[in-house]
Design a protein around this motif. Structure first.
Motif, PDB file in Angstrom:
ATOM      1  N   LYS A   1      33.243  87.335  70.369  1.00  0.00           N
ATOM      2  CA  LYS A   1      32.083  87.903  69.701  1.00  0.00           C
ATOM      3  C   LYS A   1      31.609  89.217  70.316  1.00  0.00           C
ATOM      4  O   LYS A   1      31.434  90.190  69.599  1.00  0.00           O
ATOM      5  CB  LYS A   1      30.931  86.893  69.657  1.00  0.00           C
ATOM      6  CG  LYS A   1      31.067  85.883  68.556  1.00  0.00           C
ATOM      7  CD  LYS A   1      29.883  84.957  68.517  1.00  0.00           C
ATOM      8  CE  LYS A   1      30.084  83.892  67.451  1.00  0.00           C
ATOM      9  NZ  LYS A   1      29.006  82.928  67.444  1.00  0.00           N
ATOM     10  N   PRO A   2      31.383  89.296  71.613  1.00  0.00           N
ATOM     11  CA  PRO A   2      30.877  90.554  72.145  1.00  0.00           C
ATOM     12  C   PRO A   2      31.882  91.697  71.996  1.00  0.00           C
ATOM     13  O   PRO A   2      31.505  92.826  71.783  1.00  0.00           O
ATOM     14  CB  PRO A   2      30.626  90.267  73.624  1.00  0.00           C
ATOM     15  CG  PRO A   2      30.776  88.809  73.805  1.00  0.00           C
ATOM     16  CD  PRO A   2      31.469  88.273  72.613  1.00  0.00           C
ATOM     17  N   GLY A   3      33.163  91.406  72.054  1.00  0.00           N
ATOM     18  CA  GLY A   3      34.158  92.461  72.019  1.00  0.00           C
ATOM     19  C   GLY A   3      34.561  92.878  70.628  1.00  0.00           C
ATOM     20  O   GLY A   3      35.208  93.896  70.454  1.00  0.00           O
ATOM     21  N   MET A   4      34.220  92.115  69.616  1.00  0.00           N
ATOM     22  CA  MET A   4      34.716  92.406  68.283  1.00  0.00           C
ATOM     23  C   MET A   4      33.599  92.805  67.320  1.00  0.00           C
ATOM     24  O   MET A   4      33.685  92.541  66.133  1.00  0.00           O
ATOM     25  CB  MET A   4      35.457  91.186  67.730  1.00  0.00           C
ATOM     26  CG  MET A   4      36.681  90.823  68.530  1.00  0.00           C
ATOM     27  SD  MET A   4      37.730  92.216  68.854  1.00  0.00           S
ATOM     28  CE  MET A   4      38.890  92.055  67.559  1.00  0.00           C
ATOM     29  N   SER A   5      32.596  93.478  67.791  1.00  0.00           N
ATOM     30  CA  SER A   5      31.541  93.905  66.890  1.00  0.00           C
ATOM     31  C   SER A   5      32.041  95.070  66.045  1.00  0.00           C
ATOM     32  O   SER A   5      33.046  95.716  66.358  1.00  0.00           O
ATOM     33  CB  SER A   5      30.301  94.319  67.682  1.00  0.00           C
ATOM     34  OG  SER A   5      30.576  95.505  68.400  1.00  0.00           O
ATOM     35  N   SER A   6      31.354  95.355  64.959  1.00  0.00           N
ATOM     36  CA  SER A   6      31.779  96.432  64.066  1.00  0.00           C
ATOM     37  C   SER A   6      31.694  97.790  64.762  1.00  0.00           C
ATOM     38  O   SER A   6      32.489  98.683  64.488  1.00  0.00           O
ATOM     39  CB  SER A   6      30.935  96.418  62.798  1.00  0.00           C
ATOM     40  OG  SER A   6      29.572  96.601  63.125  1.00  0.00           O
ATOM     41  N   GLU A   7      30.756  97.924  65.675  1.00  0.00           N
ATOM     42  CA  GLU A   7      30.634  99.195  66.410  1.00  0.00           C
ATOM     43  C   GLU A   7      31.875  99.430  67.270  1.00  0.00           C
ATOM     44  O   GLU A   7      32.417 100.537  67.309  1.00  0.00           O
ATOM     45  CB  GLU A   7      29.395  99.185  67.290  1.00  0.00           C
ATOM     46  CG  GLU A   7      28.099  99.176  66.525  1.00  0.00           C
ATOM     47  CD  GLU A   7      26.904  99.065  67.444  1.00  0.00           C
ATOM     48  OE1 GLU A   7      27.061  99.316  68.656  1.00  0.00           O
ATOM     49  OE2 GLU A   7      25.833  98.733  66.944  1.00  0.00           O
TER      50      GLU A   7
ATOM     51  N   LEU B   1      34.870  98.101  66.880  1.00  0.00           N
ATOM     52  CA  LEU B   1      36.014  98.357  66.005  1.00  0.00           C
ATOM     53  C   LEU B   1      35.969  99.770  65.448  1.00  0.00           C
ATOM     54  O   LEU B   1      36.999 100.445  65.365  1.00  0.00           O
ATOM     55  CB  LEU B   1      36.050  97.342  64.869  1.00  0.00           C
ATOM     56  CG  LEU B   1      36.430  95.919  65.252  1.00  0.00           C
ATOM     57  CD1 LEU B   1      36.314  94.991  64.051  1.00  0.00           C
ATOM     58  CD2 LEU B   1      37.838  95.868  65.808  1.00  0.00           C
ATOM     59  N   GLY B   2      34.797 100.227  65.075  1.00  0.00           N
ATOM     60  CA  GLY B   2      34.650 101.598  64.569  1.00  0.00           C
ATOM     61  C   GLY B   2      35.051 102.628  65.611  1.00  0.00           C
ATOM     62  O   GLY B   2      35.733 103.613  65.303  1.00  0.00           O
ATOM     63  N   ARG B   3      34.642 102.392  66.867  1.00  0.00           N
ATOM     64  CA  ARG B   3      35.019 103.321  67.944  1.00  0.00           C
ATOM     65  C   ARG B   3      36.529 103.299  68.166  1.00  0.00           C
ATOM     66  O   ARG B   3      37.146 104.354  68.373  1.00  0.00           O
ATOM     67  CB  ARG B   3      34.298 102.964  69.241  1.00  0.00           C
ATOM     68  CG  ARG B   3      32.852 103.425  69.260  1.00  0.00           C
ATOM     69  CD  ARG B   3      32.285 103.174  70.606  1.00  0.00           C
ATOM     70  NE  ARG B   3      32.268 101.700  70.786  1.00  0.00           N
ATOM     71  CZ  ARG B   3      31.436 101.050  71.549  1.00  0.00           C
ATOM     72  NH1 ARG B   3      30.559 101.694  72.261  1.00  0.00           N
ATOM     73  NH2 ARG B   3      31.472  99.740  71.641  1.00  0.00           N
ATOM     74  N   ASP B   4      37.129 102.101  68.129  1.00  0.00           N
ATOM     75  CA  ASP B   4      38.581 102.003  68.305  1.00  0.00           C
ATOM     76  C   ASP B   4      39.321 102.762  67.211  1.00  0.00           C
ATOM     77  O   ASP B   4      40.288 103.480  67.478  1.00  0.00           O
ATOM     78  CB  ASP B   4      39.028 100.541  68.321  1.00  0.00           C
ATOM     79  CG  ASP B   4      38.607  99.803  69.581  1.00  0.00           C
ATOM     80  OD1 ASP B   4      38.199 100.480  70.550  1.00  0.00           O
ATOM     81  OD2 ASP B   4      38.688  98.557  69.586  1.00  0.00           O
ATOM     82  N   ILE B   5      38.862 102.618  65.985  1.00  0.00           N
ATOM     83  CA  ILE B   5      39.504 103.318  64.865  1.00  0.00           C
ATOM     84  C   ILE B   5      39.358 104.825  65.041  1.00  0.00           C
ATOM     85  O   ILE B   5      40.312 105.586  64.814  1.00  0.00           O
ATOM     86  CB  ILE B   5      38.904 102.844  63.524  1.00  0.00           C
ATOM     87  CG1 ILE B   5      39.325 101.401  63.250  1.00  0.00           C
ATOM     88  CG2 ILE B   5      39.320 103.761  62.381  1.00  0.00           C
ATOM     89  CD1 ILE B   5      38.628 100.757  62.068  1.00  0.00           C
ATOM     90  N   GLU B   6      38.205 105.241  65.458  1.00  0.00           N
ATOM     91  CA  GLU B   6      37.975 106.677  65.664  1.00  0.00           C
ATOM     92  C   GLU B   6      38.867 107.220  66.782  1.00  0.00           C
ATOM     93  O   GLU B   6      39.420 108.317  66.670  1.00  0.00           O
ATOM     94  CB  GLU B   6      36.496 106.934  65.979  1.00  0.00           C
ATOM     95  CG  GLU B   6      36.081 108.364  65.814  1.00  0.00           C
ATOM     96  CD  GLU B   6      36.355 108.914  64.424  1.00  0.00           C
ATOM     97  OE1 GLU B   6      36.806 110.070  64.344  1.00  0.00           O
ATOM     98  OE2 GLU B   6      36.148 108.195  63.432  1.00  0.00           O
ATOM     99  N   GLU B   7      39.051 106.455  67.845  1.00  0.00           N
ATOM    100  CA  GLU B   7      39.944 106.872  68.934  1.00  0.00           C
ATOM    101  C   GLU B   7      41.377 107.027  68.434  1.00  0.00           C
ATOM    102  O   GLU B   7      42.063 107.991  68.793  1.00  0.00           O
ATOM    103  CB  GLU B   7      39.917 105.850  70.073  1.00  0.00           C
ATOM    104  CG  GLU B   7      38.678 105.893  70.921  1.00  0.00           C
ATOM    105  CD  GLU B   7      38.685 104.833  72.009  1.00  0.00           C
ATOM    106  OE1 GLU B   7      39.784 104.370  72.384  1.00  0.00           O
ATOM    107  OE2 GLU B   7      37.596 104.453  72.462  1.00  0.00           O
ATOM    108  N   VAL B   8      41.818 106.101  67.603  1.00  0.00           N
ATOM    109  CA  VAL B   8      43.173 106.179  67.057  1.00  0.00           C
ATOM    110  C   VAL B   8      43.312 107.424  66.180  1.00  0.00           C
ATOM    111  O   VAL B   8      44.316 108.149  66.255  1.00  0.00           O
ATOM    112  CB  VAL B   8      43.527 104.892  66.279  1.00  0.00           C
ATOM    113  CG1 VAL B   8      44.816 105.052  65.501  1.00  0.00           C
ATOM    114  CG2 VAL B   8      43.620 103.706  67.219  1.00  0.00           C
TER     115      VAL B   8
END
Length: 164
Positions: free
Chosen positions: A86-92, A94-101
């Motif tokens: 739960k703490p690691g999979m928030s939408s924020e 995930l959004g940051r991970d996508i932006e990094e990619v």
């Protein structure tokens, strides 16, 4: 109590065969068992059948308990895993991970374009333009293809030189 009943003496019956000289005697309990009306019916359940039935029932009971325990364990593990995620999979996040990619992809694209240089880029554009203009006769684009090959060879030499 029971001893007085079992010790009551019954007259022993003696059966003798007319041809033989030996006599055979049977105990009163055997004669009673053989002559009782219950013995003429179907034989009662044997001890083996009773034991098998009890073992089957106990086995089924143990299996149901085992299934229940396994379901409780899997539910607890699933809950534990969800709590960890739960703490690691928030939408924020995930959004940051996508932006990094996305940033990495753009950076790689820019690096590739910079390394290619102007000569390769122009040669690529010339080939594409030639193929579009000569859609029916693509073999007429051989000059542009040769220019592109020359530019790629220059880039390969520069790369090999940078590794030395």
């Amino acid at each position: 109590m029971g001893a007085s009943q079992s010790s009551q003496a019954r007259p022993e019956q003696v059966v003798s065969a007319p041809e033989s000289s030996t006599s055979v005697s049977f105990s009163p309990s055997l004669i009673d068992r053989l002559s009782s009306p219950a013995s003429s019916k179907e034989p009662s359940e044997s001890t083996d059948d009773i034991v098998r039935r009890r073992l089957a029932a106990e086995s089924a009971h143990i299996r149901s308990q085992e299934a229940e325990i396994l379901s409780k364990i899997s539910a607890a593990l699933e809950k534990e895993n969800l709590d960890k995620e739960k703490p690691g999979m928030s939408s924020e996040v995930l959004g940051r991970d996508i932006e990094e990619v996305r940033e990495k992809v753009e950076r790689m694209k820019r690096d590739r374009e910079e390394k290619e240089g102007e000569g390769i880029r122009k040669a690529k554009e010339d080939i594409l333009r030639c193929y579009r203009e000569n859609a029916q006769r693509p073999l007429d684009c051989w000059r542009e293809v040769e220019t592109f090959k020359t530019e790629v060879a220059k880039l390969e030499k520069a790369f090999v030189k940078s590794l030395q």
